[in-house]
Enzyme design. Sequence first.
Site, short mmCIF file in Angstrom:
data_model
loop_
_atom_site.label_atom_id
_atom_site.label_comp_id
_atom_site.label_asym_id
_atom_site.label_seq_id
_atom_site.Cartn_x
_atom_site.Cartn_y
_atom_site.Cartn_z
N SER A 28 0.78 -1.34 -0.14
CA SER A 28 0.11 -0.08 0.09
C SER A 28 0.93 1.26 0.05
O SER A 28 1.62 1.33 0.89
CB SER A 28 -0.76 0.05 1.17
N HIS A 53 -1.17 -1.62 -3.99
CA HIS A 53 -2.61 -1.30 -3.36
C HIS A 53 -2.64 0.44 -3.33
O HIS A 53 -1.46 0.97 -2.71
CB HIS A 53 -2.81 -2.04 -2.17
N ASP A 55 -4.66 3.50 -1.83
CA ASP A 55 -5.72 3.80 -0.70
C ASP A 55 -6.07 5.34 -1.09
O ASP A 55 -5.43 6.22 -0.87
CB ASP A 55 -5.32 3.61 0.61
N MET A 57 -8.78 8.16 0.33
CA MET A 57 -9.58 8.30 1.46
C MET A 57 -10.11 9.90 1.21
O MET A 57 -9.40 10.93 0.67
CB MET A 57 -8.82 8.54 2.77
N HIS A 86 -8.40 0.97 -3.62
CA HIS A 86 -9.30 0.92 -2.36
C HIS A 86 -9.91 2.12 -2.04
O HIS A 86 -9.18 3.03 -1.67
CB HIS A 86 -8.43 0.48 -1.38
N MET A 88 -11.62 4.30 -0.17
CA MET A 88 -12.55 4.60 1.15
C MET A 88 -13.18 6.11 1.15
O MET A 88 -12.77 7.00 1.71
CB MET A 88 -11.50 4.59 2.49
N MET A 157 -11.16 -6.01 6.04
CA MET A 157 -10.33 -4.87 6.81
C MET A 157 -9.96 -5.55 8.25
O MET A 157 -10.76 -6.03 8.88
CB MET A 157 -11.09 -3.75 6.98
N ASP A 195 -6.45 -6.28 4.86
CA ASP A 195 -5.83 -5.19 4.79
C ASP A 195 -5.75 -4.44 6.29
O ASP A 195 -6.78 -4.52 6.86
CB ASP A 195 -6.62 -4.17 3.81
C1 DX5 Z 1 -6.00 1.57 5.95
C2 DX5 Z 1 -5.66 1.37 4.54
C3 DX5 Z 1 -4.49 0.39 4.20
C4 DX5 Z 1 -3.14 0.94 5.16
C5 DX5 Z 1 -2.59 -0.32 5.81
O1 DX5 Z 1 -7.28 2.22 6.10
O2 DX5 Z 1 -6.85 0.94 3.79
O3 DX5 Z 1 -4.30 -0.13 3.20
O4 DX5 Z 1 -2.26 1.44 4.09
O5 DX5 Z 1 -1.66 0.12 6.26
P1 DX5 Z 1 -0.88 -0.70 7.38
O6 DX5 Z 1 -0.25 -2.04 6.58
O7 DX5 Z 1 0.47 -0.01 8.05
O8 DX5 Z 1 -1.92 -1.27 8.46
ZN ZN Z 2 -6.20 -0.14 1.87
#
Ligand code: DX5
Ligand code: ZN
Length: 242
Positions: A28, A53, A55, A57, A86, A88, A157, A195
């Site tokens: 990620s 990956h 992310d 947000m 992903h 969010m 998750m 994840d």
């Molecule tokens: C968190 C993200 C993850 C995040 C994971 O909300 O969806 O993909 O990057 O980070 P680690 O591996 O540090 O928990």
């Molecule tokens: Zn993620």
Amino acid sequence: MRADLLTARRARALANAPRRGVLALQPSILSADFCYLGRDVDAVAATGISSLHVDVMDGRYVPNISIGLPVLESLAAATDLDLDVHLMIAEPERYIDDFAAAGADAITIHAEACVHLHRSLQRIRALGLRAGVALNPGTPLSALDEVLGLCDQVLIMTVNPGFGGQSFIRSGLDKIARLRRRIDETGWPVEIQVDGGVSPATIGEVVQAGAHWLVAGSAVFAAGRPVAEAVADLLAAARPEA
Ligand code: DX5
Ligand code: ZN
């Protein structure tokens, strides 16, 4: 887009994915250094990893704001790595077409964030991408009941989404195991992704529980050592018998 191009795009999205049933790390980039993102992506590619990956947000669905379309576009132009997005974000259905156009190979949306989950998964597939549903730690597997057949991947998750570097929530292990049984019973071609808090200390149990695609952010990019070493540590811990 023309139907034959859509089919070709989906064939590529499926072919470029990590293989089903085979262990794969999906770093990620949330924990990468955004001033040196190209360098960090190249370091991942040099390990032989094939999927990244991404992310996204929005500060509404989750309390943090990360990156969006321009960064995905730049990544797509710069790398051949599979881009596993992903979302969010609230109302993810409003942005599916844009993220597809920006170069996503897979789009995962949160069941909790999406009123029209079925329609949205159909849309992701119709655009030629792999479709995924993510479930928060507090969301039961039953949220998948009517849509599992439309998923190429399900993201369990094991932290509450929004931040990298959080502690692994252990109740996710039983959830992964139950989903593994369910997928095996149906025989549907769905892969389980995990994840959140995936590290050398937790990855072995995650694999044992039945997941094969493992997202890791801080354990890859903020482990205090080069990406190649961090990846090697994770893979060694994931396959203790090897
Ligand atoms: C968190 C993200 C993850 C995040 C994971 O909300 O969806 O993909 O990057 O980070 P680690 O591996 O540090 O928990
Ligand atoms: Zn993620």
